[in-house]
Design an enzyme around this catalytic site. Structure first.
Site, PDB file in Angstrom:
ATOM      1  N   ASN A   9      30.853  45.217  39.541  1.00  0.00           N
ATOM      2  CA  ASN A   9      30.629  46.222  38.501  1.00  0.00           C
ATOM      3  C   ASN A   9      31.061  45.693  37.130  1.00  0.00           C
ATOM      4  O   ASN A   9      32.235  45.420  36.887  1.00  0.00           O
ATOM      5  CB  ASN A   9      31.433  47.469  38.905  1.00  0.00           C
ATOM      6  CG  ASN A   9      31.297  48.597  37.919  1.00  0.00           C
ATOM      7  OD1 ASN A   9      31.346  48.399  36.711  1.00  0.00           O
ATOM      8  ND2 ASN A   9      31.136  49.801  38.436  1.00  0.00           N
ATOM      9  N   ASP A  72      40.355  50.272  44.971  1.00  0.00           N
ATOM     10  CA  ASP A  72      39.673  51.397  45.602  1.00  0.00           C
ATOM     11  C   ASP A  72      40.149  52.651  44.892  1.00  0.00           C
ATOM     12  O   ASP A  72      41.323  52.753  44.525  1.00  0.00           O
ATOM     13  CB  ASP A  72      39.998  51.478  47.099  1.00  0.00           C
ATOM     14  CG  ASP A  72      39.069  52.451  47.804  1.00  0.00           C
ATOM     15  OD1 ASP A  72      37.837  52.318  47.637  1.00  0.00           O
ATOM     16  OD2 ASP A  72      39.555  53.353  48.502  1.00  0.00           O
ATOM     17  N   PHE A 155      31.410  57.978  34.369  1.00  0.00           N
ATOM     18  CA  PHE A 155      30.515  57.956  35.527  1.00  0.00           C
ATOM     19  C   PHE A 155      31.073  58.924  36.571  1.00  0.00           C
ATOM     20  O   PHE A 155      32.131  59.534  36.364  1.00  0.00           O
ATOM     21  CB  PHE A 155      30.416  56.529  36.099  1.00  0.00           C
ATOM     22  CG  PHE A 155      31.711  56.030  36.690  1.00  0.00           C
ATOM     23  CD1 PHE A 155      32.737  55.578  35.878  1.00  0.00           C
ATOM     24  CD2 PHE A 155      31.918  56.034  38.070  1.00  0.00           C
ATOM     25  CE1 PHE A 155      33.949  55.150  36.421  1.00  0.00           C
ATOM     26  CE2 PHE A 155      33.123  55.591  38.618  1.00  0.00           C
ATOM     27  CZ  PHE A 155      34.134  55.152  37.790  1.00  0.00           C
ATOM     28  N   LYS A 178      39.763  56.428  27.444  1.00  0.00           N
ATOM     29  CA  LYS A 178      39.946  56.707  28.873  1.00  0.00           C
ATOM     30  C   LYS A 178      40.772  55.592  29.528  1.00  0.00           C
ATOM     31  O   LYS A 178      41.680  55.864  30.309  1.00  0.00           O
ATOM     32  CB  LYS A 178      38.585  56.859  29.566  1.00  0.00           C
ATOM     33  CG  LYS A 178      38.727  57.235  31.039  1.00  0.00           C
ATOM     34  CD  LYS A 178      37.411  57.300  31.775  1.00  0.00           C
ATOM     35  CE  LYS A 178      37.657  57.226  33.273  1.00  0.00           C
ATOM     36  NZ  LYS A 178      36.448  56.993  34.041  1.00  0.00           N
ATOM     37  N   ARG A 184      42.803  53.763  36.962  1.00  0.00           N
ATOM     38  CA  ARG A 184      42.580  52.326  37.150  1.00  0.00           C
ATOM     39  C   ARG A 184      43.375  51.515  36.125  1.00  0.00           C
ATOM     40  O   ARG A 184      43.960  50.499  36.443  1.00  0.00           O
ATOM     41  CB  ARG A 184      41.091  52.003  37.071  1.00  0.00           C
ATOM     42  CG  ARG A 184      40.742  50.615  37.591  1.00  0.00           C
ATOM     43  CD  ARG A 184      39.255  50.393  37.722  1.00  0.00           C
ATOM     44  NE  ARG A 184      38.656  51.303  38.670  1.00  0.00           N
ATOM     45  CZ  ARG A 184      37.966  52.401  38.322  1.00  0.00           C
ATOM     46  NH1 ARG A 184      37.761  52.700  37.070  1.00  0.00           N
ATOM     47  NH2 ARG A 184      37.479  53.193  39.248  1.00  0.00           N
TER      48      ARG A 184
HETATM   49  P1  IMP Z   1      35.166  52.734  44.145  1.00  0.00           P
HETATM   50  O1  IMP Z   1      36.633  52.585  43.957  1.00  0.00           O
HETATM   51  O2  IMP Z   1      34.384  51.846  43.245  1.00  0.00           O
HETATM   52  O3  IMP Z   1      34.772  52.676  45.586  1.00  0.00           O
HETATM   53  O4  IMP Z   1      34.796  54.194  43.624  1.00  0.00           O
HETATM   54  C1  IMP Z   1      35.114  55.335  44.314  1.00  0.00           C
HETATM   55  C2  IMP Z   1      34.441  56.566  43.769  1.00  0.00           C
HETATM   56  O5  IMP Z   1      35.442  57.414  43.209  1.00  0.00           O
HETATM   57  C3  IMP Z   1      33.434  56.389  42.665  1.00  0.00           C
HETATM   58  O6  IMP Z   1      32.166  56.129  43.165  1.00  0.00           O
HETATM   59  C4  IMP Z   1      33.491  57.758  41.987  1.00  0.00           C
HETATM   60  O7  IMP Z   1      32.782  58.698  42.735  1.00  0.00           O
HETATM   61  C5  IMP Z   1      34.957  58.098  42.104  1.00  0.00           C
HETATM   62  N1  IMP Z   1      35.705  57.653  40.917  1.00  0.00           N
HETATM   63  C6  IMP Z   1      36.645  56.689  40.870  1.00  0.00           C
HETATM   64  N2  IMP Z   1      37.105  56.526  39.615  1.00  0.00           N
HETATM   65  C7  IMP Z   1      36.433  57.406  38.854  1.00  0.00           C
HETATM   66  C8  IMP Z   1      36.458  57.685  37.449  1.00  0.00           C
HETATM   67  O8  IMP Z   1      37.176  57.087  36.642  1.00  0.00           O
HETATM   68  N3  IMP Z   1      35.604  58.639  37.041  1.00  0.00           N
HETATM   69  C9  IMP Z   1      34.772  59.308  37.857  1.00  0.00           C
HETATM   70  N4  IMP Z   1      34.699  59.080  39.163  1.00  0.00           N
HETATM   71  C10 IMP Z   1      35.530  58.130  39.668  1.00  0.00           C
END
Ligand code: IMP
Length: 202
Positions: A9, A72, A155, A178, A184
């Site tokens: 990403n 994650d 997002f 943000k 994160r």
């Molecule tokens: P991953 O850590 O990339 O697997 O993301 C996990 C999921 O958590 C994402 O697809 C979003 O649905 C949600 N998510 C994680 N961080 C955010 C954020 O900062 N904003 C909005 N959704 C989030």
């Protein structure tokens, strides 16, 4: 020494480079080094899934002196017993648009008063150090589930994640704003500190 981050990403990589950049260790994405580990995320916690991803990626790295990191993250809604949690990306199906997922969460909180709409974004980062040791950090940001989608930045669940102190959703914040307060960002800053201590970086 280099850091390989297990993500493809581009938005995440930009934030990761901004926060880890001043350690003077190059930060490369999994994609940039031509590896692609896609382990099943079978963990029940964010930390477990981050460790699964970091270890699976580390197994594909053949060079020495590499720190392999993975993250994650997800949304925990207190009223929904911390759903969608580790299933945040998979909630209602991976390919379901977030406008539908977000409306579903709003609908499930129909009639729920303000004080009970508390939620948080959580992010775990796991790092496999050159000697094989695994370290993890956790970052959170507290908010409340709104009554409608607001904002077009960010997002995922950002349009329904409302920050009462700022009277805005995280989708109404510019990315730099943000990142300064995000789950994160907080997990990455904690990881930066841990790596500096563990590897004795001046
Ligand atoms: P991953 O850590 O990339 O697997 O993301 C996990 C999921 O958590 C994402 O697809 C979003 O649905 C949600 N998510 C994680 N961080 C955010 C954020 O900062 N904003 C909005 N959704 C989030």
């Amino acid at each position: 020494m280099k850091i390989i981050f297990a993500t493809g990403n581009a938005g995440k990589m930009k934030e990761i480079r901004e926060i880890l950049g001043d350690m003077n260790i190059p930060v490369l994405s999994m994609k940039e080094v031509g590896i692609d580990a896609k382990p099943e995320e079978t963990g029940t916690t964010f930390e477990e899934n981050a460790i699964i991803k970091a270890k699976a990626t580390a197994e594909l790295v053949t060079e020495p002196d590499v720190i392999v990191m993975a993250d994650d993250s997800g949304l925990e809604v207190d009223y929904l017993n911390k759903e969608p949690g580790v299933y945040s990306a998979r909630y209602m199906g991976e390919d379901t648009p977030y406008s539908i997922k977000n409306q579903n969460i709003i609908d499930r909180l129909e009639g729920v008063e303000d004080e009970k709409r508390t939620a948080r974004f959580v992010a775990a980062i796991a790092a496999v150090l050159p000697g094989g040791e695994v370290v993890t950090t956790l970052g959170t940001i507290e908010g409340k589930i709104g009554y409608e989608e607001r904002g077009t930045n960010g997002f995922g669940y950002d349009p329904i994640f409302y920050l009462p102190d700022m009277s805005k959703s995280t989708a109404q914040l510019p990315p730099e704003e943000k990142n300064k307060i995000s789950h994160r960002g907080n997990a990455l800053r904690a990881m930066r500190q841990k790596i500096i201590e563990k590897l004795n970086i001046k």
